[in-house]
Design a protein around this motif. Sequence first.
Motif, PDB file in Angstrom:
ATOM      1  N   MET A 185       0.843  -1.212   0.000  1.00 29.96           N
ATOM      2  CA  MET A 185       0.000   0.000   0.000  1.00 29.96           C
ATOM      3  C   MET A 185       0.873   1.255   0.000  1.00 29.96           C
ATOM      4  O   MET A 185       1.951   1.257   0.570  1.00 29.96           O
ATOM      5  CB  MET A 185      -0.886   0.007   1.258  1.00 29.96           C
ATOM      6  N   HIS A 201      -4.226   8.109   8.109  1.00 30.22           N
ATOM      7  CA  HIS A 201      -5.625   7.782   8.416  1.00 30.22           C
ATOM      8  C   HIS A 201      -6.084   8.692   9.551  1.00 30.22           C
ATOM      9  O   HIS A 201      -5.405   8.841  10.550  1.00 30.22           O
ATOM     10  CB  HIS A 201      -5.702   6.316   8.841  1.00 30.22           C
ATOM     11  N   ASN A 245      -5.883   3.730  -7.076  1.00 29.58           N
ATOM     12  CA  ASN A 245      -6.569   2.465  -7.337  1.00 29.58           C
ATOM     13  C   ASN A 245      -6.340   1.461  -6.209  1.00 29.58           C
ATOM     14  O   ASN A 245      -7.267   0.757  -5.795  1.00 29.58           O
ATOM     15  CB  ASN A 245      -6.098   1.886  -8.672  1.00 29.58           C
ATOM     16  N   LYS A 246      -5.112   1.418  -5.691  1.00 28.22           N
ATOM     17  CA  LYS A 246      -4.805   0.472  -4.597  1.00 28.22           C
ATOM     18  C   LYS A 246      -5.600   0.820  -3.338  1.00 28.22           C
ATOM     19  O   LYS A 246      -6.081  -0.072  -2.637  1.00 28.22           O
ATOM     20  CB  LYS A 246      -3.307   0.494  -4.284  1.00 28.22           C
ATOM     21  N   VAL A 247      -5.720   2.125  -3.048  1.00 30.57           N
ATOM     22  CA  VAL A 247      -6.506   2.548  -1.881  1.00 30.57           C
ATOM     23  C   VAL A 247      -7.960   2.114  -2.052  1.00 30.57           C
ATOM     24  O   VAL A 247      -8.581   1.552  -1.139  1.00 30.57           O
ATOM     25  CB  VAL A 247      -6.412   4.079  -1.678  1.00 30.57           C
ATOM     26  N   GLN A 263      -9.203  -0.268  -4.097  1.00 33.25           N
ATOM     27  CA  GLN A 263      -9.349  -1.738  -4.106  1.00 33.25           C
ATOM     28  C   GLN A 263      -9.273  -2.306  -2.700  1.00 33.25           C
ATOM     29  O   GLN A 263      -9.988  -3.254  -2.357  1.00 33.25           O
ATOM     30  CB  GLN A 263      -8.272  -2.375  -4.994  1.00 33.25           C
ATOM     31  N   ASN A 264      -8.402  -1.731  -1.871  1.00 25.87           N
ATOM     32  CA  ASN A 264      -8.281  -2.189  -0.489  1.00 25.87           C
ATOM     33  C   ASN A 264      -9.593  -1.977   0.268  1.00 25.87           C
ATOM     34  O   ASN A 264     -10.022  -2.830   1.052  1.00 25.87           O
ATOM     35  CB  ASN A 264      -7.132  -1.448   0.196  1.00 25.87           C
ATOM     36  N   LEU A 265     -10.258  -0.840   0.019  1.00 23.79           N
ATOM     37  CA  LEU A 265     -11.551  -0.572   0.666  1.00 23.79           C
ATOM     38  C   LEU A 265     -12.621  -1.549   0.166  1.00 23.79           C
ATOM     39  O   LEU A 265     -13.420  -2.075   0.953  1.00 23.79           O
ATOM     40  CB  LEU A 265     -11.990   0.865   0.393  1.00 23.79           C
ATOM     41  N   ASP A 289     -12.082  -4.518  -0.966  1.00 31.32           N
ATOM     42  CA  ASP A 289     -11.744  -5.827  -0.376  1.00 31.32           C
ATOM     43  C   ASP A 289     -12.203  -5.923   1.080  1.00 31.32           C
ATOM     44  O   ASP A 289     -12.486  -7.015   1.568  1.00 31.32           O
ATOM     45  CB  ASP A 289     -10.227  -6.073  -0.443  1.00 31.32           C
ATOM     46  N   LYS A 290     -12.260  -4.774   1.758  1.00 30.13           N
ATOM     47  CA  LYS A 290     -12.705  -4.763   3.159  1.00 30.13           C
ATOM     48  C   LYS A 290     -14.233  -4.745   3.261  1.00 30.13           C
ATOM     49  O   LYS A 290     -14.769  -4.666   4.368  1.00 30.13           O
ATOM     50  CB  LYS A 290     -12.128  -3.539   3.880  1.00 30.13           C
TER      51      LYS A 290
END
Length: 203
Positions: free
Chosen positions: A1, A6, A79-81, A83-85, A87-88
Amino acid sequence: MPELIHSGKSIEEATKVAIMIHGRGATSASILSLSQYLNLDEFALLAPQAQGGSWYPYSFMAPDANNEPAFSNSVEIINKVVQNLLDKGFQSDQIYFIGFSQGACLSLEYTSQNAKKYGGVMAFTGGLIGEKLNPTKYKGDFLGTPVFIGSSHKDMHVPLSRIEASAELIKNLGAEVKTLIFPDTQHTIRQEEIEWINRNMLK
């Protein structure tokens, strides 16, 4: 990431997330300070940090090759941020984007390349990226996502003609677009923009 700050609610508690994208020469901490003015109390706030404080080296309207590979890398960071959301377990309409200047351009560009129903896109002084607008780069359907673009009528970095062309293209992708253009020449975020967003997008 990517490097992320945060703030706000924890990801576990939050039902909405704002990805906040800073401008050139700024920091993730500086864009997070907007949370003092916007109605973001119920949000988890995620602010990625650009390497060297810049998402791409030249103007957002420079020849495309001049901003590579930094531009493509920056789109991939966002995009990674996202996709991580996903996925969660977050849905795309629980994800909001807030950006200023370079960050506004990147917010509009990422969401238009990946159009779907987002919670909202708030672009303080920005437009779609590229020497010329290339509609074939953009795909998907915003499904009525509210998109806000605010700017001066004569910003030193972002011509009004590019804002208008970007707004038109984003509308054609199915977004509900609101532009607020001000008679000053300041490269800034105005109280009127904050109030409009709080009243219409973050109520």
